[in-house]
Design an enzyme around this catalytic site. Sequence first.
Site, PDB file in Angstrom:
ATOM      1  N   GLU A   1      36.066  47.069  43.743  1.00  0.00           N
ATOM      2  CA  GLU A   1      35.658  46.743  45.103  1.00  0.00           C
ATOM      3  C   GLU A   1      36.300  47.771  46.039  1.00  0.00           C
ATOM      4  O   GLU A   1      37.520  47.971  45.979  1.00  0.00           O
ATOM      5  CB  GLU A   1      36.110  45.333  45.480  1.00  0.00           C
ATOM      6  CG  GLU A   1      35.632  44.891  46.850  1.00  0.00           C
ATOM      7  CD  GLU A   1      36.052  43.467  47.197  1.00  0.00           C
ATOM      8  OE1 GLU A   1      35.771  43.038  48.325  1.00  0.00           O
ATOM      9  OE2 GLU A   1      36.665  42.812  46.335  1.00  0.00           O
TER      10      GLU A   1
ATOM     11  N   ARG B   1      45.417  41.468  31.708  1.00  0.00           N
ATOM     12  CA  ARG B   1      45.666  42.458  32.742  1.00  0.00           C
ATOM     13  C   ARG B   1      47.050  43.060  32.555  1.00  0.00           C
ATOM     14  O   ARG B   1      47.873  42.546  31.789  1.00  0.00           O
ATOM     15  CB  ARG B   1      45.557  41.828  34.131  1.00  0.00           C
ATOM     16  CG  ARG B   1      46.554  40.721  34.397  1.00  0.00           C
ATOM     17  CD  ARG B   1      46.468  40.214  35.823  1.00  0.00           C
ATOM     18  NE  ARG B   1      46.873  41.234  36.771  1.00  0.00           N
ATOM     19  CZ  ARG B   1      46.743  41.117  38.092  1.00  0.00           C
ATOM     20  NH1 ARG B   1      46.191  40.035  38.606  1.00  0.00           N
ATOM     21  NH2 ARG B   1      47.142  42.063  38.897  1.00  0.00           N
TER      22      ARG B   1
ATOM     23  N   LYS C   1      46.046  43.839  44.623  1.00  0.00           N
ATOM     24  CA  LYS C   1      45.569  44.596  45.779  1.00  0.00           C
ATOM     25  C   LYS C   1      45.872  43.865  47.088  1.00  0.00           C
ATOM     26  O   LYS C   1      46.201  44.484  48.097  1.00  0.00           O
ATOM     27  CB  LYS C   1      44.068  44.853  45.647  1.00  0.00           C
ATOM     28  CG  LYS C   1      43.547  45.931  46.579  1.00  0.00           C
ATOM     29  CD  LYS C   1      42.046  46.100  46.448  1.00  0.00           C
ATOM     30  CE  LYS C   1      41.650  46.758  45.161  1.00  0.00           C
ATOM     31  NZ  LYS C   1      40.179  47.021  45.096  1.00  0.00           N
TER      32      LYS C   1
END
Length: 576
Positions: free
Chosen positions: A35, A260, A270
Amino acid sequence: MEEENKKGHFIESIIKQDLENNKNKGRVTTRFPPEPNGYLHLGHAKSICLNFNMAKQFNGTCNLRFDDSNPAKEKQIYIDSIKDTVNWLGFEFNTPFFASDYFDDLYGFAVELIRRGKAYVCSLSPEEMREYRGTLTEKGRNSPFRSRSIEENLTLFEQMKNGEFKEGEVTLRAKIDMESPNINLRDPIIYRVKKASHPRTGDRWCIYPMYDFTHSLSDSLEGITHSLCTLEFEDHRPLYDWVLDTLETPCHPQQIEFARMNINYTVLSKRKLQLLVDQNKVAGWDDPRLPTLEGMRRRGYTPEAIRNFCNIIGVSKKDSRIDMGLLESCLRDDLNERSPRVMGVLKPLKVTIENYPEDQTEDLTAMNHPQQEKMGKRSITFSREIYVEQDDFMEDPPKKFFRLGPGREVRLRYAYFVTCKEVIKNDQGEVIELICTYDPQTKGGNAPDGRKVKGTIHWVNANDCLDAKVRLYDRLFKDENPEQGDQDFMENINPDSLKVLTGCKLERSLETDIGETTYQFERLGYFCRDSKDSQKNAPVFNRTVTLRDAWAKMAKKQPPRKPVNPNKKQKIKPKN
């Protein structure tokens, strides 16, 4: 050097099995879908490496696709940064894809869900929707607007598209199961009103699709075969499959989840990185203390070291926390092979060599790398006045300190043996200069009479050096796990994560450097010129990573020394 992962991992096994069964007609297509609302970080590097490497290993393709369905947070600067960073990391892609390319298709898919009785326009407020949704232990309740007719829903959705509703006034929801134990299936929102200009589509749309709806259908439209996601999307997989099955799309990618990256002494979120930037805890997304790839690049990390680190930690289904030391070890291994050697003095102490000719300047030869002859040699100059590190002198040295001290002889790297004869101090008792003598027979660092010295120190010519600012970076957080328990990670910031040294003295050869080369400042660590703040006559160097320092460990074990009498000038009788 970059290592190969010969063991493989579970995703590789899945793809091999699919190929053996001729699933997807022997085709492999992956994607990396960031994104564009911030810079990429180290966690993204793991996903980039995995997706691009799987495609390469099985002769497939990997799409770079921007999930640009939330215009309120997305900027062109992030799009440009992401493209540049993926290339810098060593991966090539064709023309990038954008979720916004599919907005017409996605709208059509939403209309089709309404026509099939599988979506409805809901007029619950956000607060009411949360109440109706239920909890992990309580079932949800149907919205009172769930029974709207197909015709009414089509009309209302058209009005949403035409901008006739305010933000938050209505949403389009999938009609699945409000009693499902998986909260993601309790009639999730698939479209919302958001009256914000989009970086690519401008003001054409005032409704935008949600991530789960966009992601699954974008994968299908691009013919993705294996949609590789991190574990937090595992509970979203039933919704991913529901969208594709309900719409009977011809291409149904397989979503596969992996753990992750979690690494100690930092955060890889983020949202939290954005907070650090917004609250001025760091100097922007590319601050070299951050685990953003822009920041790591600016600090001097190499793409090879990052790729090798991602390869070593592997891919698994189990969450774990990785030691920052492993990342730094990968970096040191790579920089040790590729970094030219130079000399720099960060905390200069002046040395005058009293028996060296006052007006003489001498050219000496230094190796650019001790093992890489192909890197060649460089010329350095030597004169009567030089600078050495303050830490390389002790007036009352302990037993295992082999550097300069009163009456002690040491080797100057590439130059001569020198002996400390006199210590000069200021009124505060601080050492400000050393008077030494040199042995002209020891040029190059060897004595013709065979005598040995245990200490070799670096130096720069005081009359031919470059003034610079040097930033010493350390870990951004004090605790290994800054997010542990209920503590606010913001309160865990290390106040010593950045120390700025001015008046540093570097070899003149660095004056012409304008690239991203990372150097080893001999005996000090690896450093690179800051690409943002350096100016032609005022360079700034960032410490990339330290060298292993055995003395620092020994110094902690030494008993405290007696205070030294702060005389201005002290004559020293040399040892025999």
